[in-house]
Design a protein around this motif. Structure first.
Motif, PDB file in Angstrom:
ATOM      1  N   ALA A  52     -15.036 -31.707   7.655  1.00  0.00           N
ATOM      2  CA  ALA A  52     -15.158 -31.069   6.337  1.00  0.00           C
ATOM      3  C   ALA A  52     -15.840 -31.993   5.337  1.00  0.00           C
ATOM      4  CB  ALA A  52     -13.777 -30.657   5.838  1.00  0.00           C
ATOM      5  N   ALA A  53     -15.527 -33.281   5.415  1.00  0.00           N
ATOM      6  CA  ALA A  53     -16.089 -34.242   4.467  1.00  0.00           C
ATOM      7  C   ALA A  53     -17.617 -34.276   4.564  1.00  0.00           C
ATOM      8  CB  ALA A  53     -15.504 -35.630   4.724  1.00  0.00           C
ATOM      9  N   PHE A  54     -18.131 -34.321   5.791  1.00  0.00           N
ATOM     10  CA  PHE A  54     -19.586 -34.408   5.929  1.00  0.00           C
ATOM     11  C   PHE A  54     -20.268 -33.074   5.646  1.00  0.00           C
ATOM     12  CE2 PHE A  54     -18.067 -38.225   7.926  1.00  0.00           C
ATOM     13  CZ  PHE A  54     -18.923 -39.169   7.379  1.00  0.00           C
ATOM     14  N   LYS A  55     -19.579 -32.000   6.009  1.00  0.00           N
ATOM     15  CA  LYS A  55     -20.124 -30.684   5.666  1.00  0.00           C
ATOM     16  C   LYS A  55     -20.254 -30.541   4.152  1.00  0.00           C
ATOM     17  CE  LYS A  55     -18.368 -28.194   9.709  1.00  0.00           C
ATOM     18  NZ  LYS A  55     -17.307 -27.273  10.190  1.00  0.00           N
ATOM     19  N   ALA A  56     -19.293 -31.056   3.409  1.00  0.00           N
ATOM     20  CA  ALA A  56     -19.333 -30.962   1.946  1.00  0.00           C
ATOM     21  C   ALA A  56     -20.584 -31.636   1.385  1.00  0.00           C
ATOM     22  CB  ALA A  56     -18.075 -31.586   1.345  1.00  0.00           C
ATOM     23  N   HIS A  57     -21.061 -32.644   2.101  1.00  0.00           N
ATOM     24  CA  HIS A  57     -22.266 -33.358   1.648  1.00  0.00           C
ATOM     25  C   HIS A  57     -23.530 -32.813   2.316  1.00  0.00           C
ATOM     26  CE1 HIS A  57     -20.237 -36.303  -0.784  1.00  0.00           C
ATOM     27  NE2 HIS A  57     -19.444 -36.668   0.212  1.00  0.00           N
ATOM     28  N   PRO A 103     -27.460 -37.725  10.659  1.00  0.00           N
ATOM     29  CA  PRO A 103     -28.134 -37.539   9.376  1.00  0.00           C
ATOM     30  C   PRO A 103     -29.626 -37.286   9.557  1.00  0.00           C
ATOM     31  CG  PRO A 103     -27.630 -39.852   9.738  1.00  0.00           C
ATOM     32  CD  PRO A 103     -27.015 -39.109  10.875  1.00  0.00           C
ATOM     33  N   THR A 104     -30.202 -36.553   8.613  1.00  0.00           N
ATOM     34  CA  THR A 104     -31.630 -36.273   8.692  1.00  0.00           C
ATOM     35  C   THR A 104     -32.412 -37.055   7.639  1.00  0.00           C
ATOM     36  OG1 THR A 104     -31.135 -34.355   7.316  1.00  0.00           O
ATOM     37  CG2 THR A 104     -31.462 -33.952   9.667  1.00  0.00           C
ATOM     38  N   ASP A 105     -31.710 -37.507   6.577  1.00  0.00           N
ATOM     39  CA  ASP A 105     -32.457 -38.138   5.481  1.00  0.00           C
ATOM     40  C   ASP A 105     -31.998 -39.550   5.140  1.00  0.00           C
ATOM     41  OD1 ASP A 105     -30.040 -37.396   4.488  1.00  0.00           O
ATOM     42  OD2 ASP A 105     -30.816 -36.290   2.751  1.00  0.00           O
ATOM     43  N   PHE A 106     -31.264 -40.169   6.053  1.00  0.00           N
ATOM     44  CA  PHE A 106     -31.011 -41.613   5.905  1.00  0.00           C
ATOM     45  C   PHE A 106     -30.802 -42.234   7.283  1.00  0.00           C
ATOM     46  CE2 PHE A 106     -26.802 -39.648   5.599  1.00  0.00           C
ATOM     47  CZ  PHE A 106     -26.017 -40.456   6.420  1.00  0.00           C
ATOM     48  N   ASN A 107     -30.932 -43.543   7.315  1.00  0.00           N
ATOM     49  CA  ASN A 107     -30.821 -44.285   8.567  1.00  0.00           C
ATOM     50  C   ASN A 107     -29.353 -44.663   8.815  1.00  0.00           C
ATOM     51  OD1 ASN A 107     -30.785 -46.221  10.573  1.00  0.00           O
ATOM     52  ND2 ASN A 107     -32.664 -47.249   9.877  1.00  0.00           N
ATOM     53  N   THR A 156     -11.549 -43.778   4.800  1.00  0.00           N
ATOM     54  CA  THR A 156     -12.847 -43.944   5.469  1.00  0.00           C
ATOM     55  C   THR A 156     -13.934 -43.132   4.762  1.00  0.00           C
ATOM     56  OG1 THR A 156     -11.749 -44.313   7.571  1.00  0.00           O
ATOM     57  CG2 THR A 156     -14.067 -43.669   7.684  1.00  0.00           C
ATOM     58  N   VAL A 157     -13.620 -41.875   4.461  1.00  0.00           N
ATOM     59  CA  VAL A 157     -14.609 -41.024   3.789  1.00  0.00           C
ATOM     60  C   VAL A 157     -14.975 -41.629   2.430  1.00  0.00           C
ATOM     61  CG1 VAL A 157     -14.984 -38.740   2.758  1.00  0.00           C
ATOM     62  CG2 VAL A 157     -13.918 -38.928   5.022  1.00  0.00           C
ATOM     63  N   SER A 158     -13.971 -42.131   1.700  1.00  0.00           N
ATOM     64  CA  SER A 158     -14.245 -42.756   0.394  1.00  0.00           C
ATOM     65  C   SER A 158     -15.216 -43.921   0.534  1.00  0.00           C
ATOM     66  CB  SER A 158     -12.960 -43.321  -0.229  1.00  0.00           C
ATOM     67  OG  SER A 158     -11.911 -42.423  -0.151  1.00  0.00           O
ATOM     68  N   MET A 159     -14.981 -44.746   1.529  1.00  0.00           N
ATOM     69  CA  MET A 159     -15.840 -45.910   1.714  1.00  0.00           C
ATOM     70  C   MET A 159     -17.240 -45.486   2.148  1.00  0.00           C
ATOM     71  SD  MET A 159     -13.301 -48.786   3.416  1.00  0.00           S
ATOM     72  CE  MET A 159     -12.573 -47.747   4.668  1.00  0.00           C
ATOM     73  N   VAL A 160     -17.315 -44.505   3.033  1.00  0.00           N
ATOM     74  CA  VAL A 160     -18.620 -44.025   3.496  1.00  0.00           C
ATOM     75  C   VAL A 160     -19.405 -43.446   2.312  1.00  0.00           C
ATOM     76  CG1 VAL A 160     -19.780 -42.289   4.932  1.00  0.00           C
ATOM     77  CG2 VAL A 160     -17.923 -43.664   5.898  1.00  0.00           C
ATOM     78  N   GLU A 161     -18.720 -42.739   1.410  1.00  0.00           N
ATOM     79  CA  GLU A 161     -19.414 -42.185   0.236  1.00  0.00           C
ATOM     80  C   GLU A 161     -20.031 -43.294  -0.615  1.00  0.00           C
ATOM     81  OE1 GLU A 161     -17.253 -37.865  -0.579  1.00  0.00           O
ATOM     82  OE2 GLU A 161     -16.488 -39.608  -1.669  1.00  0.00           O
ATOM     83  N   ILE A 162     -19.278 -44.364  -0.802  1.00  0.00           N
ATOM     84  CA  ILE A 162     -19.842 -45.500  -1.552  1.00  0.00           C
ATOM     85  C   ILE A 162     -21.040 -46.076  -0.802  1.00  0.00           C
ATOM     86  CG2 ILE A 162     -19.385 -47.897  -2.261  1.00  0.00           C
ATOM     87  CD1 ILE A 162     -16.572 -46.924  -3.110  1.00  0.00           C
ATOM     88  N   GLU A 201     -22.653 -36.440  -4.356  1.00  0.00           N
ATOM     89  CA  GLU A 201     -21.604 -36.309  -5.366  1.00  0.00           C
ATOM     90  C   GLU A 201     -20.400 -37.109  -4.882  1.00  0.00           C
ATOM     91  OE1 GLU A 201     -18.381 -33.117  -7.107  1.00  0.00           O
ATOM     92  OE2 GLU A 201     -20.005 -32.349  -5.852  1.00  0.00           O
ATOM     93  N   LEU A 202     -20.088 -38.196  -5.563  1.00  0.00           N
ATOM     94  CA  LEU A 202     -18.951 -39.022  -5.143  1.00  0.00           C
ATOM     95  C   LEU A 202     -17.681 -38.178  -5.132  1.00  0.00           C
ATOM     96  CD1 LEU A 202     -19.524 -42.417  -7.025  1.00  0.00           C
ATOM     97  CD2 LEU A 202     -19.668 -42.006  -4.565  1.00  0.00           C
ATOM     98  N   GLY A 203     -16.863 -38.372  -4.089  1.00  0.00           N
ATOM     99  CA  GLY A 203     -15.566 -37.684  -4.028  1.00  0.00           C
ATOM    100  C   GLY A 203     -15.611 -36.291  -3.436  1.00  0.00           C
ATOM    101  N   ALA A 204     -16.807 -35.736  -3.253  1.00  0.00           N
ATOM    102  CA  ALA A 204     -16.878 -34.359  -2.747  1.00  0.00           C
ATOM    103  C   ALA A 204     -16.378 -34.278  -1.298  1.00  0.00           C
ATOM    104  CB  ALA A 204     -18.309 -33.840  -2.834  1.00  0.00           C
TER     105      ALA A 204
END
Lengths: 381, 381
Positions: B278-283, B303-307, B351-357, B367-370
C-alpha cells in the motif's frame, strides 16, 4: 549437581570463551553488505598463520565431516586409487567417505592407540605407484594419538606424486602445523575444537598443486565446490549465506589467538597434555598412547581395573563433568579427556580432582590428591 | 549513521529476537550427551507443525543451498529427467544443482516477477511422461512471487508419478504450508528467514514415498545423506557435530512461534505485505508482482523514474537501513524489502518513513508521509 551447566572436558565441542559468546550475540547483518565484507577482511589474514600457510583458508558452513567430504570430492575421481591411513574412527571416516564416492580406497590400518610409522607409508607407496592421494589424520580424536604429519608429508612427496591430505580437525589451533613448510596439499579443520568456537564452521586450505587438481576435477559437487568459496572470499564475499553468528565468534576467537600468540598456545597445550598424563601415571592407571605420540589436545585413558563408563556416569552426576567415552572398537574400554582450545592448567587440576573423587566413589582405592600433585609438579617444572 | 547496527529489512538473514540471541549465548554442551538429547526432544515435535507434517523434520548444519542440494542428490539419479520450474534466481539455483549432477534438467522458465500457472505444468507433464521429479520454489526470494504450491502439487500428482520437491526457504514459518495435506514430497527450508534464526541450519522433511525413493537411491553422498539424519534424530541423536549454538536458538525460536501461534504469524505476514505494498502504491511506484501472487515475506519494487541502487545507498548511509537489490537480470532494476520472521507492523511504518526520506534525498518529488498513511490505513482495517 553442583552446576546446571556441563563442565566440558570432551575433545570437542569445547568451551567457548565469554568474549566469543558475547561477540556471537551481536545483531544479525546482511551477507551481501559492507558488514560481511569487513568481517571477512578481518578474519581472512588471521586464519592463515593458524594453518601455517599463505594460501586462502576457505570458510564453509557445516560440520567437520562436510570439510572432510570436501577434501575428498574436490580432489579424487571415482575409480582412482587412494591410500587412507586409518589410526582410529576419524581415519575410518575418511575411508568411508572415499568408499561412498566409488574411489578405490586402500586402507593402511594401524592399531588404534598407535601412530603410523612414516617408513611403512614410504614402503607402501614404493610398491603402489598408482596412488593419487594419501589421506591422514593429524590428531586422531578417538585415540589421542598425534600422527607425525611433517614426516608423513616428506615420505609421501619423496615416494609418489600423490596429494597429501590432512584432517586437522582436532589439532589446528592447538598444535603447531606448518602447512606450506611441511608441504601439506590440503588441510581441513573444524570450529569446535582448538579454535574455541561452537560447531558449524569448517575450514580448508590447499597448496597450488591441490588447487590445480581441484580446478580440473569434474566430479559432481555444488555446495562443497571449494573454488566457489575461494573465488568469493578473495573478493571478501561469500557464495552462499554462511553461519554469520559463528563468524562473529571467529573474529573474536582469532583476536584471542593473536593476543595469546600461537607459540604460547602450542606450549600451553603441551603443558595441559603433560599435566593430564602425569596425573594418571601417578595412579598407575594406563594411558592408551605412548608419550612420544601423545596429542597435546586429547588424552585417552585405558583402565584395567574399573569400568570407564561407570566413572563417566559418576562424575557426570556428581559434578556435571563431561569426559568422552571410547568409540567403536574402544567403546567402554577407554575414556578421553579433552584439553584443547579454551582450557587452562587450572581446568586440568580441577578435572583431575573431580576424577579422583569419582574413582573413590566407584570403589577404586586411590590416594586422593596424588594425581593433582603430579600435575602440579609438571606445572612447576 | 544514527545507529551502529544495521536495520535489516532484507529478505534474509533477518533480525534475531533478543531472547533467541540470549539462548544462543548459553555455554557449549557435548553433542553426544544428555543435553543434546533433551534439546532434540524439545525441538523435534515443534518443527512439524511449521512444515505442516507428521514426518520427521531433519536438521542439517549448512546454508540453504546445502538443503537444496540434499533435495536433489537424495532423490534423483544422473541421467534421469526432471522438471525445474524457474521463476527467479532460486529456481535457477535448483536447475544449476541438477546440472552439476548430470541430471537431465528440463527448465520451465517463467518471466521473473510472475508466478507459474499450474495448468502449464499439467500440460507439460502430460506431454513429458519421463519426469521423475518436479522442483518448485514456494516464495521466490529474488522476485517476491509466491508460487501456488498447493495447486502445483495437485497437478503434478494428477498428471505424473514424479516427486514434488519444494524450496520453502523464504516461506516456511511465515506462510501457511501444509506439506502432508497438499502432498509435497520433499520440503526444504533454511534458518535465516521466517524462522528468526541466524543462517547455518537447513531443514528437510519428506513424504513416505520420497523416503522410499531416497532409501533406494545409490547416488554418491555422505554428509547430505538424509537417512543418516533421520535415523539419528529418531533416537534424539545426531550423526555429526551440529551447530549447537544455532540449535539453542532454534529451541527458543520455536517456543516464540508456538506462543504467537502459527495462524497469527501467517496473518501478521499478510498484514506486513499489504502495508508495504500500500505504501508504494500510494506513491505510484510500481511493484514487481501482482497482488494475487505477492509473497507475504518479501516485496520487490520496480521503480521507473529513479535508480534503486541510489536509493539503497542513501538509506544505508542516512539510517543504516539495509534493503536488498535485484539479482542477475533484475540487478539495479528493483529493490526488495524483507518483512518476514521477527518483523512487526511498527517495523514497516519505520521502514516506509525512512524510504520516503531517502526518496526525497535522491530528488524524487513525493508527498512525505503518504506511504506511511496508506500503511496505517491498512493496519486499521
Amino acid at each position: 549437581m553442583f552446576t546446571d551447566q556441563p563442565i566440558l572436558r570432551i575433545p570437542g565441542p569445547t568451551p567457548i570463551p565469554p568474549s566469543v559468546r558475547q561477540a556471537m550475540s551481536q545483531p544479525m547483518i546482511g551477507h551481501r553488505t559492507q558488514e560481511t565484507t569487513e568481517l571477512l577482511t578481518q578474519v581472512r589474514p588471521k586464519l592463515k598463520p593458524v594453518f601455517g600457510t599463505d594460501q586462502e583458508v576457505v570458510i564453509l558452513t557445516g560440520s567437520g565431516t562436510a570439510g572432510l567430504e570436501a577434501a575428498v570430492v574436490n580432489t579424487v575421481k571415482p575409480g582412482e586409487d587412494v591410500l587412507v591411513i586409518v589410526t582410529g574412527a576419524f581415519g575410518d571416516r575418511f575411508a568411508k567417505i572415499c568408499d561412498a564416492y566409488q574411489i578405490n580406497t586402500q586402507r593402511f590400518d594401524v592399531k588404534w592407540g598407535e601412530a603410523v610409522n612414516p617408513e611403512d607409508i614410504a614402503a607402501y607407496l614404493k610398491k603402489n605407484t598408482s596412488i593419487k592421494a594419501v589421506f591422514a589424520t593429524h590428531c586422531e580424536t578417538s585415540t589421542g594419538i598425534l600422527n607425525p604429519i611433517k614426516e608423513l608429508a616428506k615420505v609421501v612427496h619423496d615416494n609418489s606424486d600423490a596429494l597429501f591430505i590432512v584432517d586437522g580437525v582436532s589439532s589446528i589451533g592447538g598444535v603447531e602445523t606448518k602447512m606450506d613448510e611441511w608441504n601439506i596439499d590440503l588441510l581441513v579443520t573444524g570450529s569446535q575444537k582448538a579454535l574455541m568456537l561452537p560447531p558449524g564452521l569448517t575450514f580448508l586450505a590447499a597448496s597450488d598443486r591441490a588447487w590445480k587438481v581441484m580446478e580440473n576435477n569434474g566430479n559432481s559437487r555444488f555446495y562443497l565446490n571449494l573454488q566457489k568459496y575461494r573465488d568469493s572470499q578473495q573478493k571478501n564475499a561469500v557464495p552462499y549465506t554462511p553461519a554469520l553468528t559463528l563468524m562473529f565468534g571467529l573474529e573474536e576467537a582469532l583476536k584471542l589467538i593473536e593476543e595469546e600468540d600461537l607459540q604460547h598456545i602450542f606450549n600451553r597445550h603441551h603443558l595441559l597434555r603433560d599435566m593430564t598424563r602425569a596425573a594418571f601415571k601417578a595412579h598407575d592407571i594406563p594411558l592408551l598412547t605412548v608419550d612420544e605420540f601423545a596429542s597435546p589436545t586429547v588424552t585417552a585413558i585405558r583402565p584395567t581395573d574399573f569400568n570407564p563408563e561407570e566413572l563417566r556416569k559418576t562424575i557426570k552426576s556428581e559434578f556435571n563433568l563431561d569426559v568422552a567415552g571410547g568409540q567403536k572398537q574402544l567403546k567402554e574400554k577407554i575414556f578421553r579427556i579433552g584439553h584443547m582450545g579454551y582450557c587452562t592448567p587450572a581446568d586440568i587440576l580441577e578435572t583431575v580432582s573431580m576424577v579422583e573423587i569419582g574413582l573413590r566413589k566407584i570403589g577404586k582405592e586411590i590416594e586422593l590428591g596424588a594425581g593433582v600433585r603430579a600435575a602440579q609438579e609438571i606445572y612447576l617444572k
